[in-house]
Scaffold this motif. Sequence first.
Motif, mmCIF file in Angstrom:
data_model
loop_
_atom_site.group_PDB
_atom_site.id
_atom_site.type_symbol
_atom_site.label_atom_id
_atom_site.label_comp_id
_atom_site.label_asym_id
_atom_site.label_seq_id
_atom_site.Cartn_x
_atom_site.Cartn_y
_atom_site.Cartn_z
ATOM 1 N N PHE A 1 0.809 -1.218 0.000
ATOM 2 C CA PHE A 1 0.000 0.000 0.000
ATOM 3 C C PHE A 1 0.844 1.271 0.000
ATOM 4 O O PHE A 1 0.553 2.199 -0.733
ATOM 5 N N TYR A 2 1.859 1.338 0.812
ATOM 6 C CA TYR A 2 2.611 2.598 0.937
ATOM 7 C C TYR A 2 3.993 2.531 0.314
ATOM 8 O O TYR A 2 4.808 3.403 0.539
ATOM 9 N N LEU B 1 4.814 3.248 -2.470
ATOM 10 C CA LEU B 1 4.988 4.349 -3.405
ATOM 11 C C LEU B 1 5.926 5.432 -2.885
ATOM 12 O O LEU B 1 6.707 6.025 -3.633
ATOM 13 N N ILE B 2 5.853 5.678 -1.585
ATOM 14 C CA ILE B 2 6.727 6.715 -1.021
ATOM 15 C C ILE B 2 8.185 6.352 -1.240
ATOM 16 O O ILE B 2 8.987 7.183 -1.654
ATOM 17 N N LYS C 1 9.296 4.429 -3.503
ATOM 18 C CA LYS C 1 9.549 4.475 -4.945
ATOM 19 C C LYS C 1 9.802 5.914 -5.415
ATOM 20 O O LYS C 1 10.766 6.188 -6.124
ATOM 21 N N ILE C 2 8.943 6.805 -4.994
ATOM 22 C CA ILE C 2 9.114 8.196 -5.426
ATOM 23 C C ILE C 2 10.438 8.758 -4.944
ATOM 24 O O ILE C 2 11.065 9.576 -5.621
ATOM 25 N N ASP C 3 10.885 8.304 -3.789
ATOM 26 C CA ASP C 3 12.165 8.764 -3.264
ATOM 27 C C ASP C 3 13.314 8.351 -4.175
ATOM 28 O O ASP C 3 14.261 9.103 -4.353
ATOM 29 N N HIS D 1 12.505 10.444 -7.809
ATOM 30 C CA HIS D 1 12.678 11.902 -7.693
ATOM 31 C C HIS D 1 13.291 12.228 -6.334
ATOM 32 O O HIS D 1 12.598 12.749 -5.462
ATOM 33 N N LYS E 1 8.196 13.978 6.035
ATOM 34 C CA LYS E 1 7.985 13.549 4.639
ATOM 35 C C LYS E 1 6.691 14.149 4.071
ATOM 36 O O LYS E 1 6.647 14.562 2.907
ATOM 37 N N LEU F 1 6.528 16.311 0.775
ATOM 38 C CA LEU F 1 5.714 15.905 -0.376
ATOM 39 C C LEU F 1 4.660 16.951 -0.688
ATOM 40 O O LEU F 1 4.312 17.176 -1.857
ATOM 41 N N LYS G 1 6.501 19.592 -2.556
ATOM 42 C CA LYS G 1 6.836 19.100 -3.891
ATOM 43 C C LYS G 1 5.576 19.046 -4.778
ATOM 44 O O LYS G 1 5.648 19.312 -5.981
ATOM 45 N N GLU H 1 2.953 11.343 -9.774
ATOM 46 C CA GLU H 1 3.590 10.413 -8.839
ATOM 47 C C GLU H 1 3.796 11.077 -7.467
ATOM 48 O O GLU H 1 3.610 10.451 -6.433
ATOM 49 N N ALA I 1 2.141 9.932 -3.910
ATOM 50 C CA ALA I 1 2.954 9.691 -2.715
ATOM 51 C C ALA I 1 2.450 10.537 -1.548
ATOM 52 O O ALA I 1 2.478 10.109 -0.392
ATOM 53 N N ASP J 1 -0.621 8.830 -0.197
ATOM 54 C CA ASP J 1 -0.233 7.632 0.551
ATOM 55 C C ASP J 1 0.354 7.968 1.909
ATOM 56 O O ASP J 1 0.051 7.307 2.907
ATOM 57 N N GLN K 1 -1.090 6.843 5.506
ATOM 58 C CA GLN K 1 -0.269 6.154 6.505
ATOM 59 C C GLN K 1 -0.384 6.864 7.865
ATOM 60 O O GLN K 1 -0.511 6.222 8.906
ATOM 61 N N LYS L 1 -9.893 -0.105 4.280
ATOM 62 C CA LYS L 1 -9.505 0.580 3.054
ATOM 63 C C LYS L 1 -10.662 0.525 2.066
ATOM 64 O O LYS L 1 -11.338 -0.494 1.960
ATOM 65 N N GLU M 1 -7.399 4.352 -3.361
ATOM 66 C CA GLU M 1 -7.691 3.608 -2.131
ATOM 67 C C GLU M 1 -7.346 4.501 -0.932
ATOM 68 O O GLU M 1 -6.254 5.053 -0.850
#
Lengths: 166, 166, 166, 166, 166, 166
Positions: free
Chosen positions: A2-3, A5-6, A8-10, A13, B109, B113, B116, B124, B128, B131, B135, B150, B160
């Motif tokens: 689920f999370y 993505l954070i 991944k984005i790190d 980018h 974070k 984000l 950003k 993306e 993030a 997400d 969290q 969820k 989601e």
Amino acid sequence: MFYKLIQKIDRIHPFPQAKAHCDIPCGIYDPITAQIDALTVVRMMDLIAGLSEGDEKARVEFHNSMSRYIAVKEEHAEKAKHEIRVIWGDFIKDAHVEKYPELPGLVHKIMQLGSKSRQTADRETGLAFVDAINQFSEIFWAIKEIKTKKAKAPYAPSLEMVYPDL
Amino acid sequence: MFYKLIQKIDRIHPFPQAKAHCDIPCGIYDPITAQIDALTVVRMMDLIAGLSEGDEKARVEFHNSMSRYIAVKEEHAEKAKHEIRVIWGDFIKDAHVEKYPELPGLVHKIMQLGSKSRQTADRETGLAFVDAINQFSEIFWAIKEIKTKKAKAPYAPSLEMVYPDL
Amino acid sequence: MFYKLIQKIDRIHPFPQAKAHCDIPCGIYDPITAQIDALTVVRMMDLIAGLSEGDEKARVEFHNSMSRYIAVKEEHAEKAKHEIRVIWGDFIKDAHVEKYPELPGLVHKIMQLGSKSRQTADRETGLAFVDAINQFSEIFWAIKEIKTKKAKAPYAPSLEMVYPDL
Amino acid sequence: MFYKLIQKIDRIHPFPQAKAHCDIPCGIYDPITAQIDALTVVRMMDLIAGLSEGDEKARVEFHNSMSRYIAVKEEHAEKAKHEIRVIWGDFIKDAHVEKYPELPGLVHKIMQLGSKSRQTADRETGLAFVDAINQFSEIFWAIKEIKTKKAKAPYAPSLEMVYPDL
Amino acid sequence: MFYKLIQKIDRIHPFPQAKAHCDIPCGIYDPITAQIDALTVVRMMDLIAGLSEGDEKARVEFHNSMSRYIAVKEEHAEKAKHEIRVIWGDFIKDAHVEKYPELPGLVHKIMQLGSKSRQTADRETGLAFVDAINQFSEIFWAIKEIKTKKAKAPYAPSLEMVYPDL
Amino acid sequence: MFYKLIQKIDRIHPFPQAKAHCDIPCGIYDPITAQIDALTVVRMMDLIAGLSEGDEKARVEFHNSMSRYIAVKEEHAEKAKHEIRVIWGDFIKDAHVEKYPELPGLVHKIMQLGSKSRQTADRETGLAFVDAINQFSEIFWAIKEIKTKKAKAPYAPSLEMVYPDL
């Protein structure tokens, strides 16, 4: 899943490193506005403490002043918290936190003291709020490699403040 | 000598423990507003991506829509950051940070984000942001001992989301 | 002659039908924020009712808290009215009003109850404000063909609220 | 069972009748501010229509002006809607709606035209917005039993406006 | 007959003399916030000048950045004007104007330069805005009998600024 | 050397002459909004004077109303000052000041009376504030070569006001 993505984005980018130049919302950071706001909070506490109700006519003026001092205290405590949050979110990078590991706790304490300064008219709380923001200011200028000095504020309450030594 | 006051105030007026009831600014905390704001940021990114300049008349409408989508994106990214900061400063106590040591980093974070998401129109980054706030929401409801579930948001973009299971 | 233009513009640029997708200001509508605001109004009324003046030192804290509760009550009653107005003006179309002819009267009542909730600290008024917005929420989700459920709010005052059943 | 409270509160604390004096939020109502706001919306549409991109240096000034005109259009369309909502919620009573049954539909139309005036830069929409608010103004002054007149606004765009005949 | 009241109120409730202590809205005056705001205006002008449209993907980012720089320029030019107006209206007394007869003209010029800095992205205008506020700052600190110094701002654009010599 | 730039910019980009058409922020100027705001200040002073504390239940309503009247007084005094500042900075040119040399002093007086109207609940101050803004309005319309008339405001407090004779 689920999370993820954070993370991944790190990787894709990455956030700019500590040395990176920052653009807006980076803009021009200066904790002096938050410091003045916190000082104003203490000033309002002093004015509140000096009010007395007196007779019928004075009573209206008492309410007028009391309402206004409390509102100004609210506004400036909020603004100080907002300004520290902006510097924290936009200027402070992970590398700064590694070098100054007290930063997350200090920022959390500033938020709590700002809220407590709104909840009460207790001068000790206001003084602690000013001090915490001065401490943040000292770290901020150290990150920018600019020396600081301490001096009395040129207005009441003339508390000792941290200034960049320009 | 200079910043001792913070320690002193902590001893004299200790911050309320995690279980303490909180008054205003405590009020009524609910991360759903920040979650909706973050979702709106992604929605605006999608609308921005869908715009095209076209001919002369369309060009004015292009600028009108582009300006508005960017402004709405700015406003909601900012609101989401503000709301998380309020919960962080007013609801989250030191005991919560001990139990969820990822909290200070997660809040930092979210602030990064959010900024950003204002600086770019990159989807993306928006995802993030959503997400990270989901969290945060999960931890928030866990602290309140309310189970979460969820579900897809009932509007575009139907990402989601984390909801309390009431 | 003077106001014919409105009829004309209706013919030339007809407002989108009920099924039309709406863009911003359409964005993402959700009455939950107005519902939380109205709940906050009742919470402030409860906190106001619980205050007492006490002795000299307590008197300052009394004024500080009283001012703040009233200001928070003002702000959230206003925000709730604003949010309902946005959904009313941007999401609700003439076809919805035909299907739910009680809507204009209900919106007017919400505006009046919101104002009355600012003018007084009377809990009954606050409860009626929450109920009217819950009623609006029920119609809103019905228009979107999403089922609703009732559940206690997960914070004081834990009144029964309308939620989409996601 | 669920929404009975609204009926109950109506019986216990009936809303003031049409003739009742109104206190704040009643204060001082005057649709002129909404009328000026709507006129400003048309003015911005005219300025937007007059812009052209030109060469490199002009391009920056084009974007600067375009952004500002759109922002001013947004702000004044929003303010006009807000002001009408305030008069509608705080001044207009059920007895007025009985006498002027077109009022709920007219207010809904004003909200829709205000939103449409933000969504586009289309002058016809702006003119319809001005007209609808003029129409509201005429009813408002009729309720207060003050005669109105029509005159050109003393600034561009010098549209015909409704003024109280003082 | 009509405006005599102003003269009358002056006799009955004379405005405090230059030496009088001022209460809120007097509070804590410091032109540094207006100086930082004006500097931010120039910074935005520099960022705007550095933008280029580029290809399709870059085009979206161009509009996103352009919109934001213009909005930040607007906001800070406005804030600077507001802050100077507050010091002018609340701190500056008639006796100060007698001693510094250039003050009314300087304040008027600041308002005009602030508006011009919003209307254009022309750096020369921004620099003149910064200079006019520095000049105001010098008079302000002279009134308070605190010496000033000149130093480069510790952030881009590192223009020469007036600071109190604490 | 330091502030020469202002003179330079004046020569290079001279401010528009009195007859010049003004663009935004010029927009649509009308002192009526400031006049209504000042009238609202007096209205709030009257409502404040009419309040009494009474018994226990009335006491809560007393604080609720008192807080709100003071806040509305604050807001409208501030708005009136802001609106006059906008007309002063954006519409009034040096040539107007030459023709009406009382303007700078009158604007300064309006700022001082606006602040004093916030600091107290004294009706005389409020009346002087209304009068000073009426005087400004008279000059404003004279500059635009539009005749004015005096009439009672169509709401309490029905003071004599300056209106353009359209």
